[in-house]
Design a protein around this motif. Structure first.
Motif, PDB file in Angstrom:
ATOM      1  N   LEU A   1       0.825  -1.214   0.000  1.00 26.19           N
ATOM      2  CA  LEU A   1       0.000   0.000   0.000  1.00 26.19           C
ATOM      3  C   LEU A   1       0.860   1.265   0.000  1.00 26.19           C
ATOM      4  CD1 LEU A   1      -2.761  -1.079   2.556  1.00 26.19           C
ATOM      5  CD2 LEU A   1      -3.007  -0.827   0.077  1.00 26.19           C
TER       6      LEU A   1
ATOM      7  N   LEU B   1      -3.380   5.976  -4.803  1.00 25.18           N
ATOM      8  CA  LEU B   1      -4.402   6.057  -3.761  1.00 25.18           C
ATOM      9  C   LEU B   1      -4.807   7.498  -3.484  1.00 25.18           C
ATOM     10  CD1 LEU B   1      -3.161   3.399  -1.150  1.00 25.18           C
ATOM     11  CD2 LEU B   1      -4.975   3.141  -2.850  1.00 25.18           C
TER      12      LEU B   1
ATOM     13  N   LYS C   1      -6.868  -1.082   8.112  1.00 23.47           N
ATOM     14  CA  LYS C   1      -8.109  -0.291   8.047  1.00 23.47           C
ATOM     15  C   LYS C   1      -7.814   1.177   8.348  1.00 23.47           C
ATOM     16  CE  LYS C   1     -12.771  -0.290  10.114  1.00 23.47           C
ATOM     17  NZ  LYS C   1     -12.708   0.854  11.034  1.00 23.47           N
TER      18      LYS C   1
ATOM     19  N   LEU D   1      -6.035   2.737   5.289  1.00 26.41           N
ATOM     20  CA  LEU D   1      -6.923   2.910   4.131  1.00 26.41           C
ATOM     21  C   LEU D   1      -7.989   3.970   4.388  1.00 26.41           C
ATOM     22  CD1 LEU D   1      -7.233  -0.790   2.969  1.00 26.41           C
ATOM     23  CD2 LEU D   1      -6.185   1.104   1.719  1.00 26.41           C
TER      24      LEU D   1
ATOM     25  N   HIS E   1      -6.955   7.311   3.568  1.00 20.01           N
ATOM     26  CA  HIS E   1      -6.890   7.575   2.135  1.00 20.01           C
ATOM     27  C   HIS E   1      -8.267   7.494   1.474  1.00 20.01           C
ATOM     28  CE1 HIS E   1      -2.662   6.786   3.014  1.00 20.01           C
ATOM     29  NE2 HIS E   1      -2.377   7.402   1.893  1.00 20.01           N
TER      30      HIS E   1
ATOM     31  N   TYR F   1     -10.716   5.054   1.921  1.00 13.35           N
ATOM     32  CA  TYR F   1     -11.245   3.722   1.614  1.00 13.35           C
ATOM     33  C   TYR F   1     -11.906   3.127   2.850  1.00 13.35           C
ATOM     34  CZ  TYR F   1      -8.754   3.968  -2.776  1.00 13.35           C
ATOM     35  OH  TYR F   1      -8.329   4.368  -4.020  1.00 13.35           O
TER      36      TYR F   1
ATOM     37  N   HIS G   1     -13.534   2.847  -2.289  1.00 12.30           N
ATOM     38  CA  HIS G   1     -13.352   4.278  -2.065  1.00 12.30           C
ATOM     39  C   HIS G   1     -14.701   4.928  -1.804  1.00 12.30           C
ATOM     40  CE1 HIS G   1     -12.276   8.503  -2.658  1.00 12.30           C
ATOM     41  NE2 HIS G   1     -11.081   8.108  -2.284  1.00 12.30           N
TER      42      HIS G   1
END
Length: 230
Positions: A156, A163, A191, A194, A197, A199, A227
């Motif tokens: 990632l 991202l 989590k 993300l 970012h 998500y 997303h």
């Protein structure tokens, strides 16, 4: 004789049901994109199990399958050769380009990045998601699947640029659920990264119990993110 025939037919039916049912994550993608040509990254493709399912169910998808282990890559190449939409890459993806040391276990699906070389390790080439898409003129990834045995966050981090510009729609990651699981990164950690970012978690599937120690609590799962503006 008849009993053996019935058992044989039942076993074949069970195999078909187990191996040809549509995975729940893919069902969501098909609902989201019923006819759109898709770009899929299978990071940690092993011998092509997921890549074959992607190509089977998403007929107009272009799948990029990444597998650094030479022995697994050889099997991957053989397993996907009849699928025109799968491009195979004998590299790892991480936070930066270079070389990494990979365990070379008997069970290839358990191979993981390690810090020290030994008689049971190999050196493999590593690139990044951002570098690969730049070199191959890929502007968007519809589905990013990551199954890399504890190296998920590194992958990632190597995808930060895409991202940040919301260039990935779905991300599926194999994540750890138990604090005793040292083979996968914790779901909460992934989590948190993300969500920062944009998500959000939409599905948890393939929950596996702690089979190594024969415990009842959950060891790992596959977590699907989308997303928030998709």
């Amino acid at each position: 004789m008849i009993k053996k025939l019935i058992i044989s037919i039942a076993e074949k039916i069970l195999w078909i049901l187990r191996n040809h049912r549509i995975p729940s994550g893919l069902a969501l993608i098909l609902k989201h994109y019923p006819e759109k040509p898709l770009v899929i990254f299978d990071v940690g493709a092993n011998t092509g199990q997921s890549s074959v399912e992607f190509s089977r169910w998403l007929k107009i998808a272009q799948v990029y399958a990444f597998e650094p282990s030479p022995s697994s890559f050889k099997k991957l190449a053989s397993n996907v050769k009849s699928f025109r939409g799968i491009s195979i890459q004998n590299i790892a993806l991480g936070a930066k380009s270079g070389m990494l040391t990979l365990s070379n276990d008997f069970e290839s699906s358990m191979n993981k990045v390690v810090s020290k070389q030994s008689s049971n390790t190999i050196d493999v080439e590593v690139s990044t998601v951002d570098k690969f898409i730049g070199e191959n003129a890929i502007s968007h990834i519809d589905f990013l699947k990551i199954d890399v045995e504890g190296f998920e966050l590194e992958v990632l981090l190597g995808a930060k640029e895409i991202l940040l510009r919301q260039g990935v729609t779905f991300i599926e990651i194999e994540a750890g659920l138990a604090p005793t699981n040292n083979h996968h990164q914790p779901l909460n950690l992934l989590k948190e990264f993300l969500e920062a970012h944009g998500y959000f978690l939409i599905l948890i599937n393939e929950q596996v119990h702690e089979w190594i120690e024969n415990k009842k609590y959950l060891r790992r799962c596959n977590a699907l993110f989308i997303h928030k503006d998709a």
